[in-house]
Design a protein around this motif. Sequence first.
Motif, PDB file in Angstrom:
ATOM      1  N   LYS A 294      -7.064 -20.018   4.165  1.00  0.00           N
ATOM      2  CA  LYS A 294      -5.768 -20.151   4.850  1.00  0.00           C
ATOM      3  C   LYS A 294      -5.679 -21.451   5.652  1.00  0.00           C
ATOM      4  CE  LYS A 294      -3.656 -16.050   4.353  1.00  0.00           C
ATOM      5  NZ  LYS A 294      -2.380 -15.944   3.670  1.00  0.00           N
ATOM      6  N   VAL A 295      -6.805 -21.860   6.248  1.00  0.00           N
ATOM      7  CA  VAL A 295      -6.779 -23.034   7.137  1.00  0.00           C
ATOM      8  C   VAL A 295      -7.910 -23.980   6.729  1.00  0.00           C
ATOM      9  CG1 VAL A 295      -6.845 -23.814   9.533  1.00  0.00           C
ATOM     10  CG2 VAL A 295      -6.102 -21.478   9.022  1.00  0.00           C
ATOM     11  N   CYS A 297      -9.860 -25.889   7.954  1.00  0.00           N
ATOM     12  CA  CYS A 297     -10.602 -26.348   9.136  1.00  0.00           C
ATOM     13  C   CYS A 297     -12.028 -26.649   8.701  1.00  0.00           C
ATOM     14  CB  CYS A 297     -10.587 -25.238  10.191  1.00  0.00           C
ATOM     15  SG  CYS A 297     -11.767 -25.483  11.529  1.00  0.00           S
ATOM     16  N   PHE A 316     -10.346 -19.499  13.087  1.00  0.00           N
ATOM     17  CA  PHE A 316      -9.966 -19.904  11.730  1.00  0.00           C
ATOM     18  C   PHE A 316     -11.016 -19.457  10.708  1.00  0.00           C
ATOM     19  CE2 PHE A 316      -7.268 -23.587  13.558  1.00  0.00           C
ATOM     20  CZ  PHE A 316      -6.220 -22.713  13.751  1.00  0.00           C
ATOM     21  N   ASN A 320     -10.020 -17.155   7.609  1.00  0.00           N
ATOM     22  CA  ASN A 320     -10.324 -17.543   6.228  1.00  0.00           C
ATOM     23  C   ASN A 320     -11.178 -16.483   5.536  1.00  0.00           C
ATOM     24  OD1 ASN A 320      -8.941 -19.964   6.145  1.00  0.00           O
ATOM     25  ND2 ASN A 320     -10.655 -21.142   6.999  1.00  0.00           N
ATOM     26  N   LEU A 362      -4.122 -30.559  11.656  1.00  0.00           N
ATOM     27  CA  LEU A 362      -3.662 -29.177  11.443  1.00  0.00           C
ATOM     28  C   LEU A 362      -2.654 -28.788  12.513  1.00  0.00           C
ATOM     29  CD1 LEU A 362      -7.088 -27.431  10.699  1.00  0.00           C
ATOM     30  CD2 LEU A 362      -5.369 -28.192   9.050  1.00  0.00           C
ATOM     31  N   ILE A 364      -2.301 -26.537  14.638  1.00  0.00           N
ATOM     32  CA  ILE A 364      -3.192 -25.496  15.164  1.00  0.00           C
ATOM     33  C   ILE A 364      -2.429 -24.387  15.893  1.00  0.00           C
ATOM     34  CG2 ILE A 364      -5.096 -25.058  16.788  1.00  0.00           C
ATOM     35  CD1 ILE A 364      -6.256 -27.757  16.023  1.00  0.00           C
ATOM     36  N   LEU A 367      -0.857 -22.116  13.404  1.00  0.00           N
ATOM     37  CA  LEU A 367      -1.902 -21.421  12.634  1.00  0.00           C
ATOM     38  C   LEU A 367      -2.611 -20.369  13.485  1.00  0.00           C
ATOM     39  CD1 LEU A 367      -3.262 -24.505  10.670  1.00  0.00           C
ATOM     40  CD2 LEU A 367      -2.216 -22.465   9.657  1.00  0.00           C
TER      41      LEU A 367
END
Length: 376
Positions: A294-295, A297, A316, A320, A362, A364, A367
């Motif tokens: 999903k992210v 990072c 994150f 994920n 991002l 952030i 998210l």
Amino acid sequence: MEYREFKRLGVKTSLLGFGCMRLPTLTGPADIDEREAVRMIRYGIDRGINYVDTAWGYHEEMSQPLVAKALAGGYRQKTYLATKLPCWLVTKPEDLDFYLNEQLRRCGTDHIDFYLLHALDQGRWNNLMKVDVLHFLERAKRDGRIRFAGFSFHDKLATFKTIVDAYPFDMAQIQLNYLDQDLQAGLEGMRYAAERGTDVVVMEPLKGGQLTHKLPQKALEILDASHENLSAAAWAFKWVAHHPEIKVILSGMSSMEQLEENLRIFEHLPAQNLTALQAQTLEKVRTYLNSRIKVPCTDCQYCLPCPHNVFIPKIFEQYNRGSIFGDYTGPRGFYQSLVGDGQDASACVACGACEAACPQHLSIIELLRKADKALA
Ligand SMILES: NC(=O)c1ccc[n+]([C@@H]2O[C@H](COP(=O)([O-])OP(=O)(O)OC[C@H]3O[C@@H](n4cnc5c(N)ncnc54)[C@H](OP(=O)(O)O)[C@@H]3O)[C@@H](O)[C@H]2O)c1
């Protein structure tokens, strides 16, 4: 069962090692099903396992006494025993001797074969250097309380290299599986350590049980399409075993069925066993799983410290993890511990300091809101 040699140490260990962090339990983590766990460990040793890994904290401090029971009656002599210094509890030099001596008592033995500094990261390493841990390890080797010194690791590759370079450790224990090739020490760390004479033991080869039949359906279909007739767990072990730098693959087995399956799998796992075609299949699974992230990072942690204490990369990571495997049970449990520490996404006040620092640019704040919705 294949045995691999720690060349510098002159020690041969079974490729499958028994991880004692996920033993069968009854009412909760500290309530180990003693009869079954003892039976399983002895069954494994009778069929060739000669490496048992425990630690102070496993099963809320009940793993070591259980291991002591399992290794009584002659089993200790057939086994390399690994346990670990709970680094986070060490505040002064005397603690180093205290925890080692207490662990000898708990494990019911007069020496530990592989004594590891547990779950090192940069902060713990810095603290241990202040209490002169390397001299302690030398002293404990000289007086026979430990045979070999190592460390287990959960931090960035650069920190891993610093630690490997600081001392000729006899072994390093790292998290490695086909999905986590670039995570923490990763494949690069494995090679770096091995080239310097520090052999590698692997933990989480099944990503704690997720690279098994629990994989998303599409990933299982990719494996099935290869017509190799291997279980998902066998595929994951096969990938790890392919690397000769790895001397022991630890699996935390929670039932006799899992132990029996893993013993069967390891009967047929010689080094360099993965064909190019099989490697391609696993790469497809990996690509698919990564597409569910999903992210993006990278856990560079430039966003930290958050002025409001939100543990952004950890949130994150859990978000994920839930998305990749389509199962938020574990991530939600972990998130609750962040809530307890006031480090969850609800502490975000949208100040934007993290977004200004993020090299991946991002969004952030947005998210974090989404992660909170999935995890809270
Ligand atoms: N030093 C450290 O910082 C650290 C950190 C982590 C681990 N460790 C050590 O490394 C050991 C290995 O790590 P790990 O326990 O995460 O290993 P793992 O093999 O990745 O995960 C173990 C879990 O996988 C599942 N499993 C095992 N064999 C299976 C099979 N044949 N089929 C289906 N599922 C299977 C079980 O989960 P289910 O019961 O849920 O199915 C089991 O609890 C630990 O036990 C511990 O000794 C150390």
